[in-house]
Structure formats: structure tokens, C-alpha cells
Design a protein around this motif. Structure first.
Motif, PDB file in Angstrom:
ATOM      1  N   ASN A 193       0.066   8.978 -10.579  1.00 31.26           N
ATOM      2  CA  ASN A 193      -0.164   8.385 -11.900  1.00 31.26           C
ATOM      3  C   ASN A 193       1.145   8.006 -12.592  1.00 31.26           C
ATOM      4  O   ASN A 193       1.410   8.377 -13.731  1.00 31.26           O
ATOM      5  CB  ASN A 193      -0.968   9.342 -12.792  1.00 31.26           C
ATOM      6  N   VAL A 194       1.974   7.236 -11.851  1.00 25.17           N
ATOM      7  CA  VAL A 194       3.226   6.732 -12.408  1.00 25.17           C
ATOM      8  C   VAL A 194       3.323   5.230 -12.147  1.00 25.17           C
ATOM      9  O   VAL A 194       2.562   4.665 -11.359  1.00 25.17           O
ATOM     10  CB  VAL A 194       4.464   7.441 -11.799  1.00 25.17           C
ATOM     11  N   SER A 195       4.282   4.581 -12.792  1.00 23.10           N
ATOM     12  CA  SER A 195       4.490   3.144 -12.628  1.00 23.10           C
ATOM     13  C   SER A 195       4.945   2.812 -11.215  1.00 23.10           C
ATOM     14  O   SER A 195       5.745   3.540 -10.619  1.00 23.10           O
ATOM     15  CB  SER A 195       5.538   2.656 -13.640  1.00 23.10           C
ATOM     16  N   SER A 196       4.447   1.679 -10.677  1.00 27.66           N
ATOM     17  CA  SER A 196       4.840   1.251  -9.332  1.00 27.66           C
ATOM     18  C   SER A 196       6.273   0.739  -9.297  1.00 27.66           C
ATOM     19  O   SER A 196       6.849   0.542  -8.224  1.00 27.66           O
ATOM     20  CB  SER A 196       3.890   0.163  -8.825  1.00 27.66           C
ATOM     21  N   LEU A 197       6.875   0.521 -10.452  1.00 29.94           N
ATOM     22  CA  LEU A 197       8.273   0.086 -10.543  1.00 29.94           C
ATOM     23  C   LEU A 197       9.188   1.176 -11.102  1.00 29.94           C
ATOM     24  O   LEU A 197      10.338   1.303 -10.706  1.00 29.94           O
ATOM     25  CB  LEU A 197       8.394  -1.158 -11.425  1.00 29.94           C
ATOM     26  N   GLY A 198       8.670   1.975 -12.024  1.00 35.01           N
ATOM     27  CA  GLY A 198       9.500   2.945 -12.750  1.00 35.01           C
ATOM     28  C   GLY A 198      10.141   4.006 -11.887  1.00 35.01           C
ATOM     29  O   GLY A 198      11.239   4.486 -12.189  1.00 35.01           O
ATOM     30  N   PHE A 199       9.496   4.396 -10.782  1.00 36.29           N
ATOM     31  CA  PHE A 199      10.040   5.473  -9.947  1.00 36.29           C
ATOM     32  C   PHE A 199      11.156   4.983  -9.030  1.00 36.29           C
ATOM     33  O   PHE A 199      11.965   5.789  -8.541  1.00 36.29           O
ATOM     34  CB  PHE A 199       8.918   6.086  -9.092  1.00 36.29           C
ATOM     35  N   ILE A 200      11.216   3.666  -8.763  1.00 37.75           N
ATOM     36  CA  ILE A 200      12.104   3.119  -7.730  1.00 37.75           C
ATOM     37  C   ILE A 200      13.587   3.466  -7.946  1.00 37.75           C
ATOM     38  O   ILE A 200      14.272   3.852  -6.991  1.00 37.75           O
ATOM     39  CB  ILE A 200      11.896   1.590  -7.585  1.00 37.75           C
ATOM     40  N   PRO A 201      14.118   3.352  -9.183  1.00 36.91           N
ATOM     41  CA  PRO A 201      15.547   3.707  -9.348  1.00 36.91           C
ATOM     42  C   PRO A 201      15.881   5.141  -8.950  1.00 36.91           C
ATOM     43  O   PRO A 201      17.040   5.438  -8.626  1.00 36.91           O
ATOM     44  CB  PRO A 201      15.781   3.487 -10.850  1.00 36.91           C
ATOM     45  N   TYR A 202      14.876   6.031  -8.958  1.00 38.93           N
ATOM     46  CA  TYR A 202      15.111   7.442  -8.645  1.00 38.93           C
ATOM     47  C   TYR A 202      14.705   7.809  -7.215  1.00 38.93           C
ATOM     48  O   TYR A 202      14.927   8.935  -6.789  1.00 38.93           O
ATOM     49  CB  TYR A 202      14.333   8.332  -9.625  1.00 38.93           C
ATOM     50  N   ALA A 203      14.113   6.872  -6.487  1.00 38.78           N
ATOM     51  CA  ALA A 203      13.666   7.144  -5.113  1.00 38.78           C
ATOM     52  C   ALA A 203      14.810   6.865  -4.143  1.00 38.78           C
ATOM     53  O   ALA A 203      14.749   5.944  -3.320  1.00 38.78           O
ATOM     54  CB  ALA A 203      12.436   6.306  -4.787  1.00 38.78           C
ATOM     55  N   PHE A 204      15.858   7.653  -4.233  1.00 41.12           N
ATOM     56  CA  PHE A 204      17.103   7.386  -3.505  1.00 41.12           C
ATOM     57  C   PHE A 204      16.915   7.301  -1.996  1.00 41.12           C
ATOM     58  O   PHE A 204      17.583   6.525  -1.324  1.00 41.12           O
ATOM     59  CB  PHE A 204      18.141   8.460  -3.829  1.00 41.12           C
ATOM     60  N   TYR A 205      16.015   8.101  -1.457  1.00 38.01           N
ATOM     61  CA  TYR A 205      15.879   8.152  -0.002  1.00 38.01           C
ATOM     62  C   TYR A 205      15.210   6.896   0.563  1.00 38.01           C
ATOM     63  O   TYR A 205      15.215   6.693   1.782  1.00 38.01           O
ATOM     64  CB  TYR A 205      15.092   9.390   0.422  1.00 38.01           C
ATOM     65  N   LEU A 206      14.655   6.047  -0.292  1.00 39.48           N
ATOM     66  CA  LEU A 206      14.043   4.816   0.194  1.00 39.48           C
ATOM     67  C   LEU A 206      15.072   3.730   0.490  1.00 39.48           C
ATOM     68  O   LEU A 206      14.792   2.800   1.239  1.00 39.48           O
ATOM     69  CB  LEU A 206      13.011   4.289  -0.816  1.00 39.48           C
ATOM     70  N   TYR A 207      16.268   3.855  -0.126  1.00 43.50           N
ATOM     71  CA  TYR A 207      17.260   2.803   0.118  1.00 43.50           C
ATOM     72  C   TYR A 207      18.661   3.329   0.468  1.00 43.50           C
ATOM     73  O   TYR A 207      19.475   2.593   1.009  1.00 43.50           O
ATOM     74  CB  TYR A 207      17.356   1.838  -1.067  1.00 43.50           C
ATOM     75  N   PHE A 208      18.948   4.599   0.211  1.00 42.94           N
ATOM     76  CA  PHE A 208      20.261   5.145   0.586  1.00 42.94           C
ATOM     77  C   PHE A 208      20.522   5.086   2.097  1.00 42.94           C
ATOM     78  O   PHE A 208      21.632   4.748   2.509  1.00 42.94           O
ATOM     79  CB  PHE A 208      20.410   6.577   0.072  1.00 42.94           C
ATOM     80  N   PRO A 209      19.539   5.440   2.956  1.00 47.21           N
ATOM     81  CA  PRO A 209      19.797   5.341   4.398  1.00 47.21           C
ATOM     82  C   PRO A 209      20.195   3.933   4.831  1.00 47.21           C
ATOM     83  O   PRO A 209      21.083   3.765   5.674  1.00 47.21           O
ATOM     84  CB  PRO A 209      18.463   5.759   5.033  1.00 47.21           C
ATOM     85  N   ILE A 253       0.822  -1.209   0.000  1.00 46.86           N
ATOM     86  CA  ILE A 253       0.000   0.000   0.000  1.00 46.86           C
ATOM     87  C   ILE A 253       0.857   1.260   0.000  1.00 46.86           C
ATOM     88  O   ILE A 253       0.506   2.267  -0.628  1.00 46.86           O
ATOM     89  CB  ILE A 253      -0.940   0.008   1.238  1.00 46.86           C
ATOM     90  N   SER A 254       2.007   1.218   0.681  1.00 42.98           N
ATOM     91  CA  SER A 254       2.872   2.398   0.740  1.00 42.98           C
ATOM     92  C   SER A 254       3.531   2.701  -0.597  1.00 42.98           C
ATOM     93  O   SER A 254       4.111   3.769  -0.780  1.00 42.98           O
ATOM     94  CB  SER A 254       3.955   2.216   1.818  1.00 42.98           C
ATOM     95  N   ASN A 255       3.432   1.777  -1.549  1.00 44.00           N
ATOM     96  CA  ASN A 255       3.863   2.017  -2.930  1.00 44.00           C
ATOM     97  C   ASN A 255       2.661   2.384  -3.793  1.00 44.00           C
ATOM     98  O   ASN A 255       2.696   3.351  -4.560  1.00 44.00           O
ATOM     99  CB  ASN A 255       4.566   0.777  -3.487  1.00 44.00           C
ATOM    100  N   ILE A 256       1.587   1.636  -3.642  1.00 44.57           N
ATOM    101  CA  ILE A 256       0.435   1.776  -4.535  1.00 44.57           C
ATOM    102  C   ILE A 256      -0.236   3.142  -4.407  1.00 44.57           C
ATOM    103  O   ILE A 256      -0.563   3.790  -5.409  1.00 44.57           O
ATOM    104  CB  ILE A 256      -0.583   0.645  -4.278  1.00 44.57           C
ATOM    105  N   ILE A 257      -0.443   3.602  -3.170  1.00 41.55           N
ATOM    106  CA  ILE A 257      -1.146   4.876  -2.993  1.00 41.55           C
ATOM    107  C   ILE A 257      -0.369   6.054  -3.578  1.00 41.55           C
ATOM    108  O   ILE A 257      -0.921   6.841  -4.356  1.00 41.55           O
ATOM    109  CB  ILE A 257      -1.499   5.102  -1.504  1.00 41.55           C
ATOM    110  N   PRO A 258       0.929   6.211  -3.269  1.00 40.58           N
ATOM    111  CA  PRO A 258       1.660   7.335  -3.885  1.00 40.58           C
ATOM    112  C   PRO A 258       1.751   7.247  -5.402  1.00 40.58           C
ATOM    113  O   PRO A 258       1.580   8.259  -6.094  1.00 40.58           O
ATOM    114  CB  PRO A 258       3.057   7.235  -3.247  1.00 40.58           C
ATOM    115  N   THR A 259       2.021   6.048  -5.934  1.00 40.41           N
ATOM    116  CA  THR A 259       2.171   5.936  -7.389  1.00 40.41           C
ATOM    117  C   THR A 259       0.837   6.117  -8.108  1.00 40.41           C
ATOM    118  O   THR A 259       0.792   6.695  -9.194  1.00 40.41           O
ATOM    119  CB  THR A 259       2.795   4.581  -7.776  1.00 40.41           C
ATOM    120  N   THR A 260      -0.242   5.639  -7.495  1.00 44.86           N
ATOM    121  CA  THR A 260      -1.571   5.849  -8.084  1.00 44.86           C
ATOM    122  C   THR A 260      -1.940   7.322  -8.039  1.00 44.86           C
ATOM    123  O   THR A 260      -2.482   7.867  -9.008  1.00 44.86           O
ATOM    124  CB  THR A 260      -2.628   5.022  -7.329  1.00 44.86           C
ATOM    125  N   THR A 261      -1.642   7.969  -6.921  1.00 44.45           N
ATOM    126  CA  THR A 261      -1.937   9.399  -6.767  1.00 44.45           C
ATOM    127  C   THR A 261      -1.180  10.232  -7.797  1.00 44.45           C
ATOM    128  O   THR A 261      -1.729  11.172  -8.378  1.00 44.45           O
ATOM    129  CB  THR A 261      -1.562   9.876  -5.343  1.00 44.45           C
TER     130      THR A 261
END
Length: 439
Positions: free
Chosen positions: A408-424, A398-406
């Protein structure tokens, strides 16, 4: 064998429900029933199972209270013009050449003040995405920066339901826990900011969203006074005033501002606090500035309660002890942190929501931390750097689906650019490894 079947069935139910868009709270009730049946088969009577579920569920009750206050704060801030003013001034200050960096910084600021990733993405997130699409910015790149900022507040804000849940589950005081987490936040935040600055040079915004600024100024009275509820909340958090009292004070000030500055009728204001904020259908901001309310947060609160209840039943059949037996060879902080990350990804994938990932990761790992005599604040910090921010990396969570649906982007396509989700996670693991080698 029965517990494996239970997990498979529960995972299938949750995955189907998420893909169909069903309310996950009801699906979690089905999972609770599944594990309760397994507990019955293992010799526990119905009274014991009810006690186990309640013993687990009550851990989430304090967070439910926070949820309701967050819903009230969000509704009042929207009505008073506080959130629109933050969006307005943030976009006014934005330099189109540094759009990606500003998207991250503005989202981070709003998420810290609101304490909710969903509230951030559904307000300033939509406004920033409208600008990106109109300015020829790669939508996945823009979404990555926006969503990164949205989850900054989940880790660090005293208003965050996630932070309060982690604090409650690990039996740590909120502000000392946030201080501990801040130490693992600064370096990743700076590195992520530098990365977005570099991407900004290569991806400048071609136009600025003047239409959104104009719509906000026509809909609300925008001045420094409407920022008072947010400024007060920030000052009280710095003074380490109890977060519930801080929110109540902010709500009261927000109500006064809404009445005096925005001239909102009292009856309408209290209706909004309960049901949430919505503009007239004809308003161009109707799909951008909305949300909040106590009722909207009751659903999220129910999810947390049932997630904790499931954890209580699983703990009652000794599952967490058996899982801990798999980690007998882990005796370093870095190894434990790595395992915590792996467990959080598994629970986020299994549970389909951030809350159950936090609850189950905490319950599974706390015994191992205790055995190694690692303090509770380290456990809380590690959960903040794993379960809280890694959950959005799971496409069906849900923490992926709601933001990406809101957005209107791919649930996978944004991940390579979401640095703060995995850099910490990466940076803190490297830091722990280096510390161990030098000790």
C-alpha cells in the motif's frame, strides 16, 4: 512499419490491462496473436508460426515445473510454520534503532529461502510494513528497503524462478551461474547495507510489533523443528543438489513437520498444496500469512510460456537479428552491459512483466555476446544484474505493481530508496569500466 505498429498495439494492450488489473497472461495471448498476424503478412504460413511459437514456448516449460514446485514449497512452509517462524525469529532479533537495515536483511533472507519476491513481500513484507507504519517510519523508505530485499532472492536463490529461467535461456548450469552472479552481488549488497544502516540511524522505529509476534505464537507452534524444511533446503543448495530434488525433499520434510508439530490433517494439507494456504477469516494474521499452492503458480507459469512463445515468433521474423545490427559499434564488456540494461528497461516497459523482460533481453543480446566471444555465464550474470532487478523500476510492470499494492505504497515513491534495484547495475558498470582502463 508493421512491426512498429505491432509493438505499439501490444504496448497499449498490456499497459491498459496492467492499469485495469487484468490477468496479464490473457493480454500476452493477444500480443502473440498480433505478432502472429504480422508473421503471416510477411509470408510465413500458420504451421510455421505455430512451430516458431512452440519452439520459443518450450524453453519456458522447465521453469513452469520449477514454478509448480515453488508453489508447493511455499504452501508447505506456511502450513508447517516455517515462514511464520522465520518472521517471528527475525522480528525477535530486530533492534528498533536499525529497523531499515533489518527490513532489508530479513527480506533478503526470506526471499533467498523462498526464491520468490512476491511470496516474500506478501508475508514478511506486510509484517514489516505494519511495524513501519506503527512506528512513524516513512512508508516509502520502509518499502524501498523491503522491496530491495525481496528482489535479492530473485537473483541469487536456487529456488528462484527468475534464476532458473535465466539459466535455461542462456543454456548455463544453475549453480555455476549463481556462483558467477554471487561475485557481482557481494559488493553491491554491502554498499546497500551500509546505506540502509546510515538511514536507520536517522529513522529509528518508535515501537516494535509485539502484537504480530504474539499473534504468530498463538497461531503456530514455534520451535527449531519448524525451521527444518528451510534449513534443509539451504544445506542442499550449498551442496549443489539439483534444485528440483532439493525442493521435493523439503516438501516431504515440511509435510511431516506440519503433521507432527502443527497437527494439520493430511487431507487439509494436500488441499493446501494445490489451492494455497489461508487462515480463518477471524485470525488477525489472515492478510499477512497466506499464499502458495500449485494453482497460484500455474498463472505465473503460463505467463512465462507465452512470453517465450512471443519471443519465438519475433525471432522467426528475424527481429532480434535486426535489433542486433544497431549494436555493431559496441565491442566492450562495459558497453555491452550498458546496452543490456537499456534493452531490459525497454522490454520491461513493453512487456509489463519481469518474465518477458528476461526472455526478450536474453534473445536479443545472446547473439551479440556470441559474436564478441563472451561466455554464456557472463550473459547470464548481466541479465541477473539488469532485467531481473530493473523491471520493478517500471511503474506499470507487474513486478512493481504487486509489491507496492501489497504494501500500500506509491509505485514511484519507493524507488529512490530501493537501492538494491539499481546499485548492482551501477556498481558493476563502474567495475567493468575500471577493469577495461586498467587492462
Amino acid at each position: 512499419m508493421d512491426i512498429i505498429i505491432g509493438f505499439i498495439l501490444s504496448f497499449a494492450v498490456l499497459l491498459l490491462g496492467v492499469l485495469k488489473g487484468w490477468y496479464i497472461g490473457f493480454l500476452l495471448v493477444l500480443c502473440l496473436i498480433i505478432f502472429s498476424i504480422i508473421s503471416l503478412r510477411r509470408g510465413n504460413d500458420s504451421k510455421d508460426i505455430i512451430y516458431m511459437a512452440w519452439d520459443g514456448g518450450k524453453k519456458g516449460l522447465i521453469v513452469v515445473k520449477i514454478f509448480l514446485l515453488i508453489g508447493m514449497v511455499t504452501a508447505v512452509w506456511l502450513t508447517a510454520g516455517t515462514v511464520p517462524a522465520i518472521v517471528y525469529y527475525g522480528m525477535k532479533l530486530m533492534n528498533p534503532r536499525f529497523y531499515i537495515l533489518f527490513a532489508f536483511l530479513i527480506s533478503s533472507t526470506v526471499s533467498y529461502m523462498l526464491g520468490t519476491s512476491f511470496g516474500t513481500v506478501s508475508t514478511v513484507g506486510i509484517a514489516l510494513m505494519v511495524m513501519a507504519k506503527g512506528g512513524n517510519i516513512n512508508p516509502n523508505l520502509a518499502a524501498g528497503a523491503i522491496i530491495s530485499g525481496c528482489y535479492f532472492g530473485d537473483r541469487t536463490s536456487p529456488m528462484s524462478s527468475c534464476a532458473n529461467l535465466v539459466s535455461n535461456l542462456t543454456e548455463t548450469d544453475l549453480y555455476p551461474m549463481l556462483k558467477k552472479l554471487l561475485k557481482t552481488t557481494i559488493l553491491p549488497f554491502l554498499i546497500v547495507g551500509i546505506a540502509y544502516l546510515f538511514l536507520s540511524f536517522k529513522n529509528p522505529l518508535n515501537i516494535i510489533g509485539n502484537e504480530i509476534l504474539s499473534d504468530i505464537s498463538h497461531t503456530y507452534t514455534i520451535n527449531i523443528m519448524v525451521l527444518l524444511p528451510a534449513i534443509l533446503m539451504l544445506v542442499l543448495s550449498i551442496l549443489k543438489v539439483d534444485v528440483k530434488l532439493s525442493m521435493i525433499i523439503s516438501i516431504i520434510i515440511g509435510i511431516i513437520v506440519a503433521k507432527i508439530v502443527q497437527q494439520v490433517p493430511v487431507v487439509s494439507l494436500f488441499k493446501t498444496i494445490i489451492l494455497g494456504y489461508n487462515l480463518e477469516p477471524s485470525n488477525p494474521l489472515v492478510n499477512i500469512i497466506k499464499g502458495g499452492g500449485m494453482l497460484s503458480m500455474m498463472k505465473a507459469g503460463f505467463i512465462v510460456f507465452i512470453s517465450c512463445a512471443i519471443a519465438g515468433v519475433l525471432n522467426g521474423i528475424d527481429l532480434f537479428n535486426k535489433v542486433n545490427d544497431l549494436f555493431t559499434k559496441i565491442n566492450s564488456k562495459s558497453g555491452l552491459f550498458l546496452v543490456t540494461g537499456a534493452v531490459s528497461l525497454f522490454t520491461a516497459a513493453f512487456g509489463g512483466n519481469q518474465s518477458i523482460a528476461i526472455v526478450m533481453t536474453s534473445e536479443i543480446m545472446k547473439m551479440k555476446y556470441e559474436k564478441l566471444e563472451i561466455d554464456k555465464y557472463q550473459l547470464a550474470s548481466d541479465i541477473g544484474n539488469t532485467a531481473v532487478i530493473l523491471s520493478p523500476l517500471i511503474p506499470w510492470n507487474i513486478s512493481n505493481i504487486i509489491p507496492t499494492t501489497t504494501l500500500n505504497v506509491s509505485s514511484l515513491g519507493f524507488i529512490p530508496y530501493a537501492f538494491y534495484l539499481y546499485f548492482p547495475f551501477i556498481i558493476n558498470y563502474i567495475y567493468l569500466r575500471i577493469s577495461e582502463r586498467n587492462s
